[in-house]
Design an enzyme around this catalytic site. Structure first.
Site, mmCIF file in Angstrom:
data_model
loop_
_atom_site.group_PDB
_atom_site.id
_atom_site.type_symbol
_atom_site.label_atom_id
_atom_site.label_comp_id
_atom_site.label_asym_id
_atom_site.label_seq_id
_atom_site.Cartn_x
_atom_site.Cartn_y
_atom_site.Cartn_z
ATOM 1 N N ASN A 63 0.877 -1.164 0.000
ATOM 2 C CA ASN A 63 0.000 0.000 0.000
ATOM 3 C C ASN A 63 0.912 1.211 0.000
ATOM 4 O OD1 ASN A 63 -1.670 2.159 0.562
ATOM 5 N ND2 ASN A 63 -2.825 1.110 2.155
ATOM 6 N N VAL A 64 1.010 1.896 -1.123
ATOM 7 C CA VAL A 64 2.011 2.955 -1.259
ATOM 8 C C VAL A 64 1.709 4.166 -0.390
ATOM 9 C CG1 VAL A 64 2.669 2.234 -3.588
ATOM 10 C CG2 VAL A 64 0.914 4.008 -3.284
ATOM 11 N N ASN A 90 2.376 4.318 -10.657
ATOM 12 C CA ASN A 90 1.082 4.224 -11.339
ATOM 13 C C ASN A 90 -0.089 4.116 -10.373
ATOM 14 O OD1 ASN A 90 -0.815 3.437 -13.646
ATOM 15 N ND2 ASN A 90 -0.879 1.602 -12.358
ATOM 16 N N SER A 143 -2.732 12.720 -14.252
ATOM 17 C CA SER A 143 -4.072 12.804 -14.817
ATOM 18 C C SER A 143 -4.319 14.198 -15.343
ATOM 19 C CB SER A 143 -5.105 12.468 -13.738
ATOM 20 O OG SER A 143 -6.413 12.812 -14.143
ATOM 21 N N TYR A 156 -8.075 14.440 -5.385
ATOM 22 C CA TYR A 156 -7.302 13.693 -6.387
ATOM 23 C C TYR A 156 -6.557 14.636 -7.321
ATOM 24 C CZ TYR A 156 -6.595 10.678 -10.521
ATOM 25 O OH TYR A 156 -6.068 10.004 -11.596
ATOM 26 N N ALA A 157 -7.259 15.671 -7.794
ATOM 27 C CA ALA A 157 -6.634 16.630 -8.702
ATOM 28 C C ALA A 157 -5.470 17.341 -8.033
ATOM 29 C CB ALA A 157 -7.672 17.644 -9.187
ATOM 30 N N ALA A 158 -5.640 17.700 -6.762
ATOM 31 C CA ALA A 158 -4.564 18.366 -6.024
ATOM 32 C C ALA A 158 -3.352 17.454 -5.887
ATOM 33 C CB ALA A 158 -5.067 18.789 -4.643
ATOM 34 N N LYS A 160 -2.497 14.943 -7.902
ATOM 35 C CA LYS A 160 -1.849 14.770 -9.202
ATOM 36 C C LYS A 160 -1.115 16.042 -9.629
ATOM 37 C CE LYS A 160 -2.933 10.491 -10.099
ATOM 38 N NZ LYS A 160 -1.875 9.441 -10.090
#
Length: 263
Positions: A63-64, A90, A143, A156-158, A160
């Site tokens: 679990n990274v 990934n 992404s 999620y956007a933050a 990435k």
């Protein structure tokens, strides 16, 4: 055989785009480390790769988002295989939330942990060893949400966007022996996309200039470019791989988000 004899580590490697890249690397001669939270899926894919290509494979549960598990992954790979030539960060995930004011600390930490903290730790640890040795290539899978954030994907956007920043910073830190690049992905047809309705896929396709979503071979080709000597003068780069997509409706964004939670 562009990767003959190289050792490639792919996180989130047991399914989706990770699985596609693992297969592509092995087809080009690489030995592969397949890491994800689900060891059974990693082991099953490792067996398939061994039988298909006669490559050395190493499945590892990781679990990274857990710093200690990242360190254990690094120690296991170097202990058993001696080096890493290619690292692909990934693993990714997003978690549904009803509204932005209801995003809790646990959700925030979970999303940032998988998408940003883990890639930082693995890149720092492996990149340092690469730079002290024979060099290597690190590929971050980002992404389009990083540059086109939507309310349904904001944590999620933050994360990435932060990954994009890490790409350029690490490229400078580990040059000239280590190259660090990013692939910014749009929608792709993988096992994860099976959860999408036909309406969602049609909308995603209509929102791209090329009029379709991506095919697995297209992420494989980009990953092989950055992993191999073909990209020897490329570092700190960010490759858009989205068919020139534009904003889509919120209902489709939610469906896409929910389909890859926990990868």
């Amino acid at each position: 055989m562009r990767m003959n004899g190289k050792i490639a580590l792919v996180t989130g490697g047991s399914r989706g785009l990770g699985k596609v890249m693992v297969d592509a690397f092995a087809a080009e001669g690489a030995h592969v480390v397949i890491a994800s939270r689900k060891i059974d899926e990693c082991a099953a894919l490792a067996q398939q790769i061994r039988e298909k290509y006669d490559r050395t494979t190493l499945p590892v549960a990781c679990n990274v988002s857990d710093w200690a598990q990242c360190d254990s992954l690094v120690e296991k790979v170097y202990g058993e295989l001696g080096r890493v030539d290619v690292l692909v960060n990934n693993a990714g995930m997003s978690v549904p939330y009803p509204s932005l004011d209801e995003v809790g600390e646990a959700l925030w930490d979970k999303v940032l942990g998988v998408n940003l903290k883990g890639p930082f730790r693995l890149t720092a640890a492996i990149g340092t060893r690469m730079a002290a040795g024979d060099g290597g290539s690190i590929i971050n899978i980002s992404s389009m949400a990083a540059i086109r954030p939507e309310p349904e994907f904001l944590p999620y956007a933050a994360a990435k966007a932060g990954l994009n920043t890490l790409t350029e910073g690490f490229a400078k830190a580990f040059a000239p022996k280590v190259r660090v690049n990013t692939i910014q992905c749009g929608a792709f047809r993988t096992d994860i996309s099976r959860a999408w309705s036909s309406d969602v896929e049609a909308e995603l396709a209509a929102g791209a200039a090329l009029g379709r979503i991506g095919e697995p071979a297209e992420i494989a080709a980009a990953a092989l470019y950055f992993a191999s000597d073909a990209s020897s003068f490329s570092t700190g780069a960010m490759l858009r791989l989205d068919g020139a997509s534009c904003t889509v409706q919120a209902k489709s964004l939610v469906m896409v988000r929910d389909s890859f939670r926990g990868v």
